[in-house]
Design an enzyme around this catalytic site. Sequence first.
Site, PDB file in Angstrom:
ATOM      1  N   LEU A   6       1.017  -1.096   0.241  1.00  0.00           N
ATOM      2  CA  LEU A   6      -0.060   0.043  -0.073  1.00  0.00           C
ATOM      3  C   LEU A   6       0.924   1.188   0.243  1.00  0.00           C
ATOM      4  O   LEU A   6       1.848   1.315   1.034  1.00  0.00           O
ATOM      5  CB  LEU A   6      -0.903  -0.004   1.281  1.00  0.00           C
ATOM      6  N   ILE A   7       0.891   2.197  -0.913  1.00  0.00           N
ATOM      7  CA  ILE A   7       1.674   3.175  -1.234  1.00  0.00           C
ATOM      8  C   ILE A   7       0.824   4.565  -1.194  1.00  0.00           C
ATOM      9  O   ILE A   7      -0.138   4.592  -2.296  1.00  0.00           O
ATOM     10  CB  ILE A   7       2.443   3.061  -2.451  1.00  0.00           C
ATOM     11  N   SER A  11       0.481   9.277  -7.156  1.00  0.00           N
ATOM     12  CA  SER A  11      -0.055   9.985  -8.278  1.00  0.00           C
ATOM     13  C   SER A  11       1.221  10.460  -9.238  1.00  0.00           C
ATOM     14  O   SER A  11       1.021  10.721 -10.567  1.00  0.00           O
ATOM     15  CB  SER A  11      -1.072  11.286  -8.107  1.00  0.00           C
ATOM     16  N   TYR A 156       9.787  22.098   6.472  1.00  0.00           N
ATOM     17  CA  TYR A 156      10.118  20.776   5.938  1.00  0.00           C
ATOM     18  C   TYR A 156      11.098  19.974   6.883  1.00  0.00           C
ATOM     19  O   TYR A 156      10.884  18.853   7.236  1.00  0.00           O
ATOM     20  CB  TYR A 156      10.800  20.949   4.542  1.00  0.00           C
TER      21      TYR A 156
END
Length: 236
Positions: A6-7, A11, A156
């Site tokens: 599951l990633i 997209s 970030y």
Amino acid sequence: MAKTYLITGASRGIGLELVRQLAGRGETVLGTARRPEDAAELRAIAGVTVLKLDVASEASIREMAAGLGGRSVDVLINNAGISSKTSTMEACSFAALSEVFVTNSFAPVAVTREVRACLRAAHPGLAAAGSGVRVVNITSVLGSMAMHHRGFSYGYCASKAALNMLTQKLSDELAAELPGSCTVALHPGWVQTDMGGPQAPLTVQQAATTIIKTIDGLKPEQTGAYLNTDGTGLPW
Ligand SMILES: NC(=O)c1ccc[n+]([C@@H]2O[C@H](COP(=O)([O-])OP(=O)(O)OC[C@H]3O[C@@H](n4cnc5c(N)ncnc54)[C@H](OP(=O)(O)O)[C@@H]3O)[C@@H](O)[C@H]2O)c1
């Protein structure tokens, strides 16, 4: 035997290429996208199941997990991430910092929590095969305080440092519940994507190949580690 991956954030960029290479070698791949209708490249990969998921929404995470219906997930890759325009303290509004922390730090914990039943479902079979569940949080070297990279945004860097600590916390809980599991924070390298930019040294193909090799080689004793793309340890 094929495993189920599951990633998140599949997209485009690293997530898309991970799906492409894993599906290409015959694994069962569930790739998530915020807007599946716009994720034409992902939908075009043969055999992939595309799931709708906005990791910044707990309701969306719950909905995606409910849609899995408790099926086995052997490997969860929390890949979705965003950069942050917070390069000065003036730019560090609560709203700006919250946005990047929700996506990069809090979401991997929430996704792991909501798909826990699926990881649990994979556990007995994997344990019998001498393997274990893998949870891979895609982090960054920019989250390393020891390396002290200058010139990158507050949001970030801090969100990836927080992700590293949250990965360690998750690893403790999962190792207790699912012996043989391995939960790591993995830096993908500096990669030519929308985030990494065209000047990055690694193509997405090169990066994904190395990441997959590293995930294939993970051992339970590495759980909680902060790893470079090739599986070597990074300084916290
Ligand atoms: N590229 C690098 O050099 C580099 C270096 C170190 C770490 N990383 C990390 O590697 C991971 C992948 O980065 P990338 O370079 O592939 O970036 P990218 O090309 O910008 O792709 C980011 C992916 O995350 C998805 N995403 C962002 N916010 C989301 C949300 N709220 N819900 C669901 N999906 C969301 C995007 O979906 P949309 O298409 O819907 O926006 C896209 O699929 C990130 O965690 C990043 O921090 C990258």
